[in-house]
Design a protein around this motif. Structure first.
Motif, mmCIF file in Angstrom:
data_model
loop_
_atom_site.group_PDB
_atom_site.id
_atom_site.type_symbol
_atom_site.label_atom_id
_atom_site.label_comp_id
_atom_site.label_asym_id
_atom_site.label_seq_id
_atom_site.Cartn_x
_atom_site.Cartn_y
_atom_site.Cartn_z
ATOM 1 N N ALA A 229 0.836 -1.200 0.000
ATOM 2 C CA ALA A 229 0.000 0.000 0.000
ATOM 3 C C ALA A 229 0.873 1.252 0.000
ATOM 4 O O ALA A 229 0.576 2.234 -0.675
ATOM 5 C CB ALA A 229 -0.913 0.001 1.214
ATOM 6 N N ALA A 230 1.982 1.194 0.747
ATOM 7 C CA ALA A 230 2.859 2.360 0.835
ATOM 8 C C ALA A 230 3.446 2.695 -0.524
ATOM 9 O O ALA A 230 3.628 3.865 -0.870
ATOM 10 C CB ALA A 230 3.978 2.099 1.830
ATOM 11 N N GLY B 162 0.960 4.489 -2.606
ATOM 12 C CA GLY B 162 0.586 5.806 -2.108
ATOM 13 C C GLY B 162 -0.877 5.814 -1.720
ATOM 14 O O GLY B 162 -1.682 5.060 -2.269
ATOM 15 N N LEU B 163 -1.189 6.688 -0.778
ATOM 16 C CA LEU B 163 -2.560 6.776 -0.293
ATOM 17 C C LEU B 163 -3.451 7.403 -1.368
ATOM 18 O O LEU B 163 -3.071 8.369 -2.013
ATOM 19 C CB LEU B 163 -2.579 7.622 0.989
ATOM 20 N N GLN B 164 -4.605 6.818 -1.537
ATOM 21 C CA GLN B 164 -5.564 7.336 -2.526
ATOM 22 C C GLN B 164 -6.080 8.705 -2.072
ATOM 23 O O GLN B 164 -6.549 8.846 -0.950
ATOM 24 C CB GLN B 164 -6.723 6.354 -2.641
ATOM 25 N N GLY C 53 -1.039 16.981 3.129
ATOM 26 C CA GLY C 53 -1.056 15.670 3.773
ATOM 27 C C GLY C 53 0.170 15.295 4.579
ATOM 28 O O GLY C 53 0.307 14.134 4.957
ATOM 29 N N PRO D 275 1.990 14.455 7.610
ATOM 30 C CA PRO D 275 1.639 14.254 9.008
ATOM 31 C C PRO D 275 2.696 14.868 9.922
ATOM 32 O O PRO D 275 3.811 15.181 9.476
ATOM 33 C CB PRO D 275 1.599 12.730 9.149
ATOM 34 N N PRO E 266 4.418 7.479 10.418
ATOM 35 C CA PRO E 266 3.947 6.391 11.252
ATOM 36 C C PRO E 266 5.118 5.567 11.787
ATOM 37 O O PRO E 266 6.171 5.479 11.144
ATOM 38 C CB PRO E 266 3.069 5.556 10.311
ATOM 39 N N ALA E 267 4.929 4.988 12.963
ATOM 40 C CA ALA E 267 6.014 4.276 13.630
ATOM 41 C C ALA E 267 6.579 3.181 12.734
ATOM 42 O O ALA E 267 5.841 2.512 12.011
ATOM 43 C CB ALA E 267 5.497 3.662 14.928
ATOM 44 N N GLY E 268 7.883 3.030 12.777
ATOM 45 C CA GLY E 268 8.530 1.949 12.034
ATOM 46 C C GLY E 268 8.949 2.319 10.636
ATOM 47 O O GLY E 268 9.589 1.536 9.956
ATOM 48 N N VAL E 269 8.588 3.516 10.167
ATOM 49 C CA VAL E 269 8.964 3.910 8.808
ATOM 50 C C VAL E 269 10.393 4.444 8.814
ATOM 51 O O VAL E 269 10.729 5.323 9.602
ATOM 52 C CB VAL E 269 8.002 4.993 8.273
ATOM 53 N N GLN E 270 11.224 3.865 7.951
ATOM 54 C CA GLN E 270 12.620 4.301 7.857
ATOM 55 C C GLN E 270 12.740 5.283 6.692
ATOM 56 O O GLN E 270 12.367 4.954 5.576
ATOM 57 C CB GLN E 270 13.542 3.098 7.603
ATOM 58 N N TYR F 125 8.244 12.331 5.007
ATOM 59 C CA TYR F 125 7.183 11.345 4.817
ATOM 60 C C TYR F 125 5.918 12.018 4.338
ATOM 61 O O TYR F 125 5.459 13.008 4.911
ATOM 62 C CB TYR F 125 6.894 10.599 6.120
ATOM 63 N N PRO G 64 2.157 10.387 2.890
ATOM 64 C CA PRO G 64 1.469 9.146 2.533
ATOM 65 C C PRO G 64 0.965 9.131 1.088
ATOM 66 O O PRO G 64 0.819 8.065 0.502
ATOM 67 C CB PRO G 64 0.289 9.089 3.514
ATOM 68 N N TYR G 65 0.687 10.316 0.518
ATOM 69 C CA TYR G 65 0.094 10.347 -0.823
ATOM 70 C C TYR G 65 1.138 10.121 -1.906
ATOM 71 O O TYR G 65 0.811 9.722 -3.013
ATOM 72 C CB TYR G 65 -0.623 11.680 -1.062
ATOM 73 N N VAL H 44 5.063 -1.150 17.863
ATOM 74 C CA VAL H 44 6.302 -0.917 17.131
ATOM 75 C C VAL H 44 7.299 -0.157 17.989
ATOM 76 O O VAL H 44 8.498 -0.451 17.980
ATOM 77 C CB VAL H 44 6.005 -0.155 15.822
ATOM 78 N N GLU I 200 10.978 -1.384 18.945
ATOM 79 C CA GLU I 200 12.173 -0.608 18.613
ATOM 80 C C GLU I 200 13.101 -0.455 19.812
ATOM 81 O O GLU I 200 14.300 -0.238 19.662
ATOM 82 C CB GLU I 200 11.761 0.774 18.085
#
Lengths: 306, 70, 128
Positions: free
Chosen positions: A59-60, A63-65, A192, A194, A198-202, A209, A211-212, C86, C90
């Protein structure tokens, strides 16, 4: 000479074909068929193995619709909101133009759309353009005229990349047409970002970041903030208001013919529609006697037998 | 004289008149049609078009560029 | 459908846009603000005005509102749960060597989709 060459070639060819014909009946035939068989099996195996693993995009990566917004020019018979275009140009000029060019729009294009001729002239004159060289051949500069294109922030692509950590800010003249989702996508992208990914995104260093944006990692940081510009008509400059205006402006850049096109569409629909009705009527008119005729066969009376 | 024969006598009888009528009607129709659609378009999109925005600018903005070009 | 609606609207251009009403509201607000300032202080009129205007971006306000609706509550909960999970993972010293590292993009997307569905149709009536 050529005829001799030709005949030699013909002879050769004949020799080859006859020899092939002779050998085909023997082992060559088997060899060929086995090669074909092995190739087929190998290809089949490769295709099968390839089908065993799927590589779907996450999904990433898609991209977000972007959601659909109620653009004032969305409807079939709706023109652009030119006040919005004017504000949007202000946003482009004060914010976007620091990184993005607008190559396909000239100052003259703004006249009668978002600015008066004298306003556009004044804005053009703020920039310097190359003039014809003087008598000694030295380059000269002159102030901009209405016919000059709006200058970009960088001299060339390399300069743009060097200034932006290797990322090239795209030219915005056709950006609304060039992205899936058009207005909705660009608006969502601008608004858009944020607070934090979101957690865990490198993220790579220097990346942001969003999302779109397909992949989620975009070089452009959030640029629109509340009260970043001050609108001359007193509209409250919230982030979403700025985004809406600049997207409307960019949509105009992509489709300057938009208003005229929609107006022409109304005319075309009316004319073609009435011509269609006329055609239907004519057809009925012409065919009515034929459709409604009655063919009667009156056979001659058979002679009476006696 | 009935309606149809009047029309026939005035329009269709002479080819020059007939062609002239077609050209004339086309010319008049185009003008009227364009004006009608324009009027409808401008009422429908009132307030969004440049001419409305320009009027607002001239009224609301400072008078330093109160020009009438374009 | 929208085409037909357009047609009907086009044929009967009596459709009243909300602009006038909004302007009235703004006018009323302006009057109120003006009154309040006159009562309080008259030194920093302009600054106060700007601050009050800037206070809320309609998009942010709508998004916040939408997160509280019943439909999006589940997505919010899932996103929060994922974030906690998460973040905890971590903190693990072995985290860098793990084969699989979860992220909350999917949960975030679900939440955003829900919020967008709720906020997007309303937003443009709050903008000029």
């Amino acid at each position: 000479m050529f005829s001799r060459l030709g005949s030699a070639f013909r002879q050769n060819a004949r020799a080859y074909s006859t020899s092939a014909k002779a050998e085909l009946s023997s082992n060559t035939k088997k060899a060929i068929s086995s090669v074909v068989g092995i190739t087929g099996l190998t290809l089949g195996y490769i295709v099968y193995q390839d089908s065993q693993t799927g590589k779907a995009m996450t999904a990433a990566e898609h991209g977000l619709q972007a959601p659909e917004y109620e653009w004032s020019h969305k409807g079939m018979f709706d023109s652009f909101d030119h006040a919005s275009i004017r504000r949007g140009f202000q946003v482009y000029r004060e914010v976007c133009s620091a990184c993005h060019s607008l190559d396909r729009i000239s100052w003259r294009n703004l006249v009668g759309v978002s600015h008066t001729a004298s306003e556009a002239k004044a804005m053009a004159a703020e920039f310097e353009y190359d003039d014809e060289p003087d008598d000694q051949g030295n380059p000269r500069k002159r102030p901009g005229k209405l016919t000059d294109p709006i200058p970009g922030p960088y001299a060339n692509e390399q300069a743009a990349r060097a200034a932006n950590g290797g990322a090239l800010p795209p030219d915005l003249s056709l950006i609304i047409k060039a992205r899936h989702g058009g207005c909705d996508y660009v608006f969502s992208l601008l608004t858009g970002y944020p607070e934090e990914p979101p957690a865990g995104v490198q993220l790579a260093p220097g990346a942001n970041y969003n999302p779109y944006f397909p992949g989620g990692s975009i070089a452009m940081a959030r640029v629109l903030f509340d009260d970043l510009v001050e609108y001359e008509d007193g509209t409250p400059a919230s982030t979403s208001q700025e985004a809406k205006d600049v997207v409307t402006f960019l949509n105009w850049c992509s489709e300057p013919e938009h208003d005229e096109r929609k107006k022409m569409g109304v005319k075309a629909l009316l004319i073609v529609g009435s011509l269609y009705l006329l055609a239907v009527w004519t057809k009925k008119f012409k065919w009515t006697p034929i459709k409604h005729r009655k063919i009667v066969f009156n056979p001659p009376k058979p002679p009476k037998r006696r | 004289m009935s309606f149809y024969s009047t029309i026939f006598q005035t329009v269709f009888k002479r080819n020059s008149v007939y062609v002239g009528t077609i050209f004339g009607t086309a010319f008049v129709f185009q003008t009227v049609f364009d004006d009608a659609i324009n009027g409808w378009w401008e009422t429908r999109n009132k307030g969004k078009l440049w001419k409305d925005v320009k009027v607002k600018l001239a009224a609301g903005g400072d008078a330093d560029d109160g020009d009438d070009d374009e | 459908m929208s085409l037909i609606r357009d047609f009907i609207e086009a044929m009967a251009p009596s459709h009243a846009y909300a602009e006038e009403a909004e302007e009235e509201e703004e006018a009323v607000e302006d009057v109120k603000e003006g009154d309040a300032e006159e009562e309080e202080e008259e030194d920093e009129d302009d600054d106060d005005d700007e601050d009050e205007d800037e206070a809320v971006d309609p998009l942010d306000a709508l998004k916040e509102e939408c997160q509280k609706t019943a439909e999006c509550a589940k997505s919010v909960k899932e996103f929060q749960a994922c974030t906690e999970r998460v973040t905890k993972a971590e903190e693990d010293p072995e985290y860098a060597n793990k084969d699989y590292k979860e992220d909350c993009v999917e949960e975030f997307f679900h939440l955003q989709q829900c919020v967008n569905k709720c906020a997007a149709p309303k937003l443009f009536s709050h903008l000029k």
